[in-house]
Design an enzyme around this catalytic site. Sequence first.
Site, PDB file in Angstrom:
ATOM      1  N   ASP A  62     -11.580   2.295   3.316  1.00  0.00           N
ATOM      2  CA  ASP A  62     -11.769   0.842   3.211  1.00  0.00           C
ATOM      3  C   ASP A  62     -13.244   0.477   3.064  1.00  0.00           C
ATOM      4  OD1 ASP A  62      -9.806  -1.101   3.064  1.00  0.00           O
ATOM      5  OD2 ASP A  62      -9.257  -0.932   5.180  1.00  0.00           O
ATOM      6  N   GLN A  93      -5.560  -1.683   9.489  1.00  0.00           N
ATOM      7  CA  GLN A  93      -5.251  -2.978   8.873  1.00  0.00           C
ATOM      8  C   GLN A  93      -5.781  -4.119   9.730  1.00  0.00           C
ATOM      9  OE1 GLN A  93      -3.824  -3.396   5.826  1.00  0.00           O
ATOM     10  NE2 GLN A  93      -3.972  -5.592   6.040  1.00  0.00           N
ATOM     11  N   LYS A  96       0.841  -1.201   0.000  1.00  0.00           N
ATOM     12  CA  LYS A  96       0.000   0.000   0.000  1.00  0.00           C
ATOM     13  C   LYS A  96       0.878   1.254   0.000  1.00  0.00           C
ATOM     14  CE  LYS A  96      -3.778  -2.463   2.159  1.00  0.00           C
ATOM     15  NZ  LYS A  96      -4.553  -2.834   3.334  1.00  0.00           N
TER      16      LYS A  96
HETATM   17  N1  GUN Z   1      -6.695  -7.182   5.707  1.00  0.00           N
HETATM   18  C1  GUN Z   1      -6.768  -7.931   4.591  1.00  0.00           C
HETATM   19  N2  GUN Z   1      -7.283  -7.202   3.580  1.00  0.00           N
HETATM   20  C2  GUN Z   1      -7.545  -5.981   4.080  1.00  0.00           C
HETATM   21  C3  GUN Z   1      -8.084  -4.783   3.523  1.00  0.00           C
HETATM   22  O1  GUN Z   1      -8.457  -4.695   2.343  1.00  0.00           O
HETATM   23  N3  GUN Z   1      -8.185  -3.733   4.367  1.00  0.00           N
HETATM   24  C4  GUN Z   1      -7.804  -3.806   5.671  1.00  0.00           C
HETATM   25  N4  GUN Z   1      -7.957  -2.725   6.420  1.00  0.00           N
HETATM   26  N5  GUN Z   1      -7.300  -4.886   6.208  1.00  0.00           N
HETATM   27  C5  GUN Z   1      -7.172  -5.965   5.414  1.00  0.00           C
END
Ligand code: GUN
Length: 284
Positions: free
Chosen positions: A119, A96, A52
């Site tokens: 998200d 996350q 990211k």
């Molecule tokens: N953990 C696995 N995939 C994701 C995601 O797309 N967003 C977040 N915040 N955590 C994750």
Amino acid sequence: MAIIMDGKALAKKIRQELKIECDELKKKGINPKLAVIMVGDNPASKVYVRNKSRACNEVGIEYTEYLLKGNTTQEELESLIENLNKDKKVNGILLQSPLPEHLDINKAFKEIAYLKDVDGFTPVSVGKLCIGDDTFVSCTPLGIIRMIEEYNIDISGKNVVILGRSNIVGRPLIQCCLRKNATVTVCHSRTKDIKEHTKMADILISAIGKSKFVTSDMVKDGAVIIDVGINRDENGKLAGDVDFENVERKASYITPVPGGVGPMTIAMLMNNVIKATKEQEMLK
Ligand code: GUN
């Protein structure tokens, strides 16, 4: 042989388009910024977070990371979210998942301000998605729909079968497919005969996290296969949920792992940060 859907190339094109938008915003003195919170040191999360940050760098989005210790309390986590909500320089907040077991992730998501919910996990975003309002949509479902559209695959009236009902992928995906007028079936750990459902799928989307779970006998001839799984196979190699070599022979389209859904998820996160920045500017 199926057409392999190149999520890597499409994600790159999307990042390039977003870079142009980001540069335009910067010319106006607006600097999109994403804050990522990670608690503890889950190895998979570390890889996601690194990817990211790289994508932000490429698009020109400012990126800050908050790495909290594994013993962080719910209050400390929510207090950080509260500060980021108030911080005018931060446009997007990403918590996350997963969190260590003593923390309540849904309670923490509720604290994220809707306009910074890149998200799409807050109750407001999820509710808006369910009633068909414009909103922030969870990045993996958004990336899947974008990829299907890019390959001119019509979902309307088709049987879409989703394997998995997580809040991150399965559930928001149901709504995204319904919006496109699909007939949606969701299978999960309590489904009696999964194969009975998957064989009916025009579009089969697997998000259950089990290597080679989807075998060719479960798939209809000419089906579109979307593989969301990121697993390690018996040799430690990265693998999806689908037995790719065998299913590819029966499918019309199929996504690879890696290079399919994964890069699209991150490109959609970038998309959501730019969307959040623009919407916050409009309210000033
Ligand atoms: N953990 C696995 N995939 C994701 C995601 O797309 N967003 C977040 N915040 N955590 C994750």
